[in-house]
Enzyme design. Structure first.
Site, PDB file in Angstrom:
ATOM      1  N   ARG A  64       0.810  -1.227   0.000  1.00 13.05           N
ATOM      2  CA  ARG A  64       0.000   0.000   0.000  1.00 13.05           C
ATOM      3  C   ARG A  64       0.837   1.267   0.000  1.00 13.05           C
ATOM      4  O   ARG A  64       0.620   2.176  -0.796  1.00 13.05           O
ATOM      5  CB  ARG A  64      -0.898   0.043   1.252  1.00 13.05           C
ATOM      6  CG  ARG A  64      -2.197  -0.674   1.115  1.00 13.05           C
ATOM      7  CD  ARG A  64      -2.619  -1.230   2.450  1.00 13.05           C
ATOM      8  NE  ARG A  64      -1.694  -2.295   2.793  1.00 13.05           N
ATOM      9  CZ  ARG A  64      -1.860  -3.552   2.405  1.00 13.05           C
ATOM     10  NH1 ARG A  64      -2.911  -3.899   1.730  1.00 13.05           N
ATOM     11  NH2 ARG A  64      -0.971  -4.474   2.705  1.00 13.05           N
ATOM     12  N   THR A  65       1.778   1.335   0.932  1.00 15.75           N
ATOM     13  CA  THR A  65       2.517   2.593   1.093  1.00 15.75           C
ATOM     14  C   THR A  65       3.350   2.875  -0.152  1.00 15.75           C
ATOM     15  O   THR A  65       3.363   3.980  -0.684  1.00 15.75           O
ATOM     16  CB  THR A  65       3.396   2.533   2.362  1.00 15.75           C
ATOM     17  OG1 THR A  65       2.543   2.180   3.448  1.00 15.75           O
ATOM     18  CG2 THR A  65       4.050   3.864   2.655  1.00 15.75           C
ATOM     19  N   LYS A  93      25.544  -4.079   1.909  1.00 16.03           N
ATOM     20  CA  LYS A  93      27.024  -4.112   1.920  1.00 16.03           C
ATOM     21  C   LYS A  93      27.580  -3.363   3.125  1.00 16.03           C
ATOM     22  O   LYS A  93      28.789  -3.226   3.265  1.00 16.03           O
ATOM     23  CB  LYS A  93      27.576  -3.465   0.644  1.00 16.03           C
ATOM     24  CG  LYS A  93      27.109  -4.094  -0.647  1.00 16.03           C
ATOM     25  CD  LYS A  93      27.700  -3.318  -1.822  1.00 16.03           C
ATOM     26  CE  LYS A  93      27.093  -3.737  -3.134  1.00 16.03           C
ATOM     27  NZ  LYS A  93      27.442  -2.783  -4.206  1.00 16.03           N
ATOM     28  N   ARG A 115      11.257   3.774   3.716  1.00 17.07           N
ATOM     29  CA  ARG A 115      10.805   2.818   4.737  1.00 17.07           C
ATOM     30  C   ARG A 115      11.999   1.947   5.085  1.00 17.07           C
ATOM     31  O   ARG A 115      12.722   1.478   4.195  1.00 17.07           O
ATOM     32  CB  ARG A 115       9.664   1.950   4.192  1.00 17.07           C
ATOM     33  CG  ARG A 115       9.397   0.745   5.083  1.00 17.07           C
ATOM     34  CD  ARG A 115       8.156   0.006   4.702  1.00 17.07           C
ATOM     35  NE  ARG A 115       6.981   0.785   5.060  1.00 17.07           N
ATOM     36  CZ  ARG A 115       5.753   0.279   5.068  1.00 17.07           C
ATOM     37  NH1 ARG A 115       5.559  -0.977   4.745  1.00 17.07           N
ATOM     38  NH2 ARG A 115       4.722   1.031   5.397  1.00 17.07           N
ATOM     39  N   HIS A 152       4.829   5.895  11.683  1.00 20.41           N
ATOM     40  CA  HIS A 152       4.368   5.817  10.296  1.00 20.41           C
ATOM     41  C   HIS A 152       3.445   7.026  10.070  1.00 20.41           C
ATOM     42  O   HIS A 152       2.230   6.892   9.964  1.00 20.41           O
ATOM     43  CB  HIS A 152       3.616   4.498  10.111  1.00 20.41           C
ATOM     44  CG  HIS A 152       3.364   4.103   8.693  1.00 20.41           C
ATOM     45  ND1 HIS A 152       3.566   4.951   7.621  1.00 20.41           N
ATOM     46  CD2 HIS A 152       2.900   2.939   8.163  1.00 20.41           C
ATOM     47  CE1 HIS A 152       3.242   4.308   6.500  1.00 20.41           C
ATOM     48  NE2 HIS A 152       2.836   3.094   6.802  1.00 20.41           N
TER      49      HIS A 152
HETATM   50  C1  NCD Z   1       1.333  -0.980   8.141  1.00 19.37           C
HETATM   51  C2  NCD Z   1       2.832  -0.840   8.305  1.00 19.37           C
HETATM   52  O1  NCD Z   1       3.605  -1.139   7.397  1.00 19.37           O
HETATM   53  O2  NCD Z   1       3.196  -0.395   9.377  1.00 19.37           O
HETATM   54  N1  NCD Z   1       0.926  -1.160   6.833  1.00 19.37           N
HETATM   55  C3  NCD Z   1       0.768  -0.069   6.030  1.00 19.37           C
HETATM   56  O3  NCD Z   1       1.663   0.723   5.839  1.00 19.37           O
HETATM   57  N2  NCD Z   1      -0.443   0.115   5.512  1.00 19.37           N
HETATM   58  C4  NCD Z   1       0.721  -1.942   9.073  1.00 19.37           C
HETATM   59  C5  NCD Z   1       1.267  -3.323   9.176  1.00 19.37           C
HETATM   60  O4  NCD Z   1       2.214  -3.692   8.505  1.00 19.37           O
HETATM   61  O5  NCD Z   1       0.711  -4.065   9.985  1.00 19.37           O
END
Ligand code: NCD
Length: 344
Positions: A64-65, A93, A115, A152
């Site tokens: 999703r992200t 590395k 991320r 997040h």
């Molecule tokens: C979440 C995450 O990655 O923190 N997912 C997301 O970004 N929609 C929630 C999860 O992984 O449980």
């Protein structure tokens, strides 16, 4: 008009004025996306963003992200470079986050999204971009797309946008957060962001071992915001919003004992359709779900999580747009803003 922050590392970077501005802007982006579906001539953003280049660094799994950041960037007509997976990047590395970020910014990117599995990695990347500005005179905004079990913030923004759409308000709410509140980064950021709105109270529902961390509860304590902690899902259902989360398998130690703990805890907070039928509770979930949320709820009016996921694109568009037009004017503090709006 922009936002008060130059990087988004934590939900604590967001002021009430920023949040109001971004929610309103996301509504506009959504309407514009709708218009574009039917009128190919609508292309409001292309001139601003045609020459922009965005870097999407995903060093931890994401659907999703990653897709909604990419979708937002492509809606602007910008170029997107994606790093997909730790094992295919120089981090494997032994490269530091600082060096990695400096290099990516140096390749003429205008925004860096990352991320990463480590809590605190987002701050390191944002600091590297401040160093980059000192070295080159060029400001490249950073956006945290999830750092380990810490935060997040863009998920919190789209969650707040979704609550506004589903409940038609962001004040006077009872919000229950359930599941793995210790390791789930979305609930940390969402609690901090919702603490900006008047008269929002919280119920935290989790097994004892997966309780909401003290650093998040301290934010509420400092503002005298009410919350209660409960140990069963039944005690969390009677709320305006019930925000479910999965037990975060990847945050448990990769030992026999750690994985046994995960197996024991994973089924502890499960929401079934009959539990919310006949109630107005809006059920949200950042997804992915594992077994904590029955698919039957997908077909009920309560189930808002697919609409929630779709809100990722307009909200990320609003955020990128705001960061790229960072207001040069001094920003109001939350107190000044509250006085002007008559909240105080
Ligand atoms: C979440 C995450 O990655 O923190 N997912 C997301 O970004 N929609 C929630 C999860 O992984 O449980």
């Amino acid at each position: 008009m922009g936002v008060s922050f130059s990087h988004l590392v934590s939900a604590s970077d967001i002021t009430r004025r920023d949040a109001d501005f971004l929610v309103e802007s996301a509504h506009g982006m959504k309407e514009e996306m709708e218009r574009r579906r039917t009128d190919l001539n609508v292309d409001r953003w292309r001139d601003d963003f045609r020459r922009k280049r965005f870097a999407n660094l995903f060093y931890e799994p994401s659907t999703r992200t990653r897709f909604s950041f990419e979708g937002a960037m492509r809606n602007f007509g910008a170029g997107v470079s994606t790093a997909d997976g730790f094992q295919f990047s120089s981090l494997i590395k032994g490269e530091s986050i600082r060096d990695n970020t400096l290099i990516v910014a140096g390749y003429d990117h205008d925004v860096v999204v990352m991320r990463h599995p480590d809590a605190g990695s987002a701050k390191q990347a944002a600091d590297a971009l401040d160093e980059f500005r000192n070295m080159t005179g060029r400001h490249v905004p950073f956006i945290n797309a999830g750092d380990g079990n810490n935060e997040h913030p863009t998920q919190a923004l789209l969650d707040v946008f979704t609550i506004q759409e589903e409940c038609r308000r962001l004040t006077d709410l009872h919000v229950s957060l359930a599941g793995d509140l210790k390791n789930g980064r979305t609930v940390h950021s969402l609690t901090k962001l919702l603490s900006l709105y008047e008269n929002v109270r919280f119920t935290f529902a989790s097994p004892e071992e997966l309780s909401m961390p003290d650093n998040v509860k301290k934010v509420l304590d400092a503002k005298s915001i009410a919350y209660r902690e409960v140990r069963s899902i039944e005690d969390a259902i009677d709320a305006d919003v019930l925000y479910m989360t999965r037990v975060q398998k990847e945050r448990f130690p990769n030992t026999t004992e750690g994985q046994a703990d995960y197996e024991r805890l994973k089924g502890s907070f499960v929401l079934d359709a009959p539990m919310v039928a006949k109630r107005d509770t809006v059920v949200m979930h950042p997804l992915p779900r594992v077994e904590e949320l029955a698919t039957g709820i997908d077909y009920m009016k309560n189930g808002a999580y697919f609409r929630q996921a779709q809100n990722g694109i307009p909200m990320r568009m609003a955020l990128i747009h705001a960061l790229m037009h960072v207001d040069q004017q001094p920003h109001e503090t939350d107190k000044e803003y509250a006085i002007r709006r008559g909240i105080l």
